[in-house]
Structures are given as C-alpha cells and as structure tokens.
Design an enzyme around this catalytic site. Structure first.
Site, PDB file in Angstrom:
ATOM      1  N   ASP A  77       0.856  -1.187   0.000  1.00 44.55           N
ATOM      2  CA  ASP A  77       0.000   0.000   0.000  1.00 44.55           C
ATOM      3  C   ASP A  77       0.891   1.236   0.000  1.00 44.55           C
ATOM      4  O   ASP A  77       2.100   1.128   0.164  1.00 44.55           O
ATOM      5  CB  ASP A  77      -0.982  -0.001   1.179  1.00 44.55           C
TER       6      ASP A  77
ATOM      7  N   PHE B 132       6.675   2.177  -3.997  1.00 44.68           N
ATOM      8  CA  PHE B 132       8.061   2.428  -3.569  1.00 44.68           C
ATOM      9  C   PHE B 132       8.612   3.789  -4.006  1.00 44.68           C
ATOM     10  O   PHE B 132       9.709   4.162  -3.625  1.00 44.68           O
ATOM     11  CB  PHE B 132       9.008   1.309  -4.026  1.00 44.68           C
TER      12      PHE B 132
ATOM     13  N   TYR C 232       2.899   4.741   0.876  1.00 49.19           N
ATOM     14  CA  TYR C 232       3.593   5.223   2.073  1.00 49.19           C
ATOM     15  C   TYR C 232       2.596   5.956   2.967  1.00 49.19           C
ATOM     16  O   TYR C 232       1.639   6.561   2.482  1.00 49.19           O
ATOM     17  CB  TYR C 232       4.734   6.157   1.690  1.00 49.19           C
TER      18      TYR C 232
ATOM     19  N   HIS D  31      10.351  -8.764   1.655  1.00 45.95           N
ATOM     20  CA  HIS D  31      10.097  -7.334   1.423  1.00 45.95           C
ATOM     21  C   HIS D  31      11.376  -6.536   1.705  1.00 45.95           C
ATOM     22  O   HIS D  31      12.167  -6.908   2.574  1.00 45.95           O
ATOM     23  CB  HIS D  31       8.966  -6.876   2.341  1.00 45.95           C
TER      24      HIS D  31
END
Length: 160
Positions: free
Chosen positions: A5, A18, A7, A127
């Site tokens: 999702d 990202f 930031y 991740h």
C-alpha cells in the site's frame, strides 16, 4: 513490481509503489531497493526517489491497495482495492508476454497464483523493509535477473 500500500506519511506517496517525489527523503524500503541495485549492478543510489524513469521504460509500479489512512499501514486493506488490482494483474498476465513480476514480501507473493509462469518470470524475495531485507532481499539479484531474462526474450533491459 507490486507493493502493499502507499507510504503512510504526508507527501510521500506519489502513485507508484516504492516511489516518492523529488525532494522527499527516501523511505527505508526505497533505500534498501537502491542498496540492492548497487550490490547487484554497481549502480549508485540516485538523488531522486521518483521512479517514473522506470515506469517510462515499462516497469509497472502497482500497490495492491491504492489508499491508506495517514500513519496506518494496511488500514485500507480488504475494502475493495484488491478486487481492482487483482483484475489489473490478471489483465497483464493475459494480455502480455514476457513480463517479470517482482513479488517482494508475503503480501505480494500471494499474487503469484495469478501469473502464468510458462510465459512470465516470477521473482520472489522478502520485502525490502528494514524488518526483512536482511532475510533474503539483499542478495536476491532480481534486477540483473530481470534484465537477463528480458534480454533473452528479445526485450530491452531496464536502466535501473
């Protein structure tokens, strides 16, 4: 490339997973992505965290959930975004050939079942967050692997 999702801090999210706008400090996950690119390909971290330069080369930077409550990661999961983004992933799978799916973290890796591995490449790793990057994201060499596979299929490599 799938993210979970956006930031959670004001001004960070810019619509691509990202990625952050120019002038925004790189969040830890993005810093770790740049560290892995440096380790994998020898490319130094850029000043800008805006990943639109990747998008212009065909890298689709999709968060599975497209909104979030400020300061609360995962706060809008299960509210319908997944149906939409799952449809997008299915459309890419069905309508394209030779796509590299970078699935980092268990949340993104759940989407692997949507991908036809006979015509696409799936790259899985933990991740890139500071909590899990040292459990296999660092050293995964996904950027060089993606470029090698794309070139083997007659596609251009990505200038990461």
């Amino acid at each position: 490339m799938l993210g979970q999702d956006p930031y959670i801090r004001p001004g960070q999210a810019n619509g691509m997973c990202f990625s952050v706008a120019d002038g925004i400090q790189h969040p830890p996950s993005l810093q770790n992505i740049f560290k892995e690119i440096n380790q994998d390909l020898g490319i130094p971290a850029p000043v800008s965290g805006d990943l639109s330069r990747w998008a212009k080369q065909g890298v689709f930077l999709l968060n599975v959930t497209l909104t979030v409550r400020e300061g609360q990661s995962g706060s809008h999961q299960g509210q319908g975004w997944e149906r939409f983004t799952d449809t997008v992933i299915h459309a890419i799978n069905d309508g394209s050939d030779h796509v590299v799916f970078m699935l980092w973290g268990s949340f993104a890796q759940k989407k692997a079942s949507f991908v036809d591995q006979a015509k696409h490449m799936i790259l899985k790793a933990p991740h890139p967050s500071p909590l899990s990057a040292y459990r296999g994201f660092f050293g995964c060499k996904h950027f060089s692997q993606a470029n090698a596979w794309l070139e083997s299929k007659g596609k251009g490599k990505i200038n990461w």
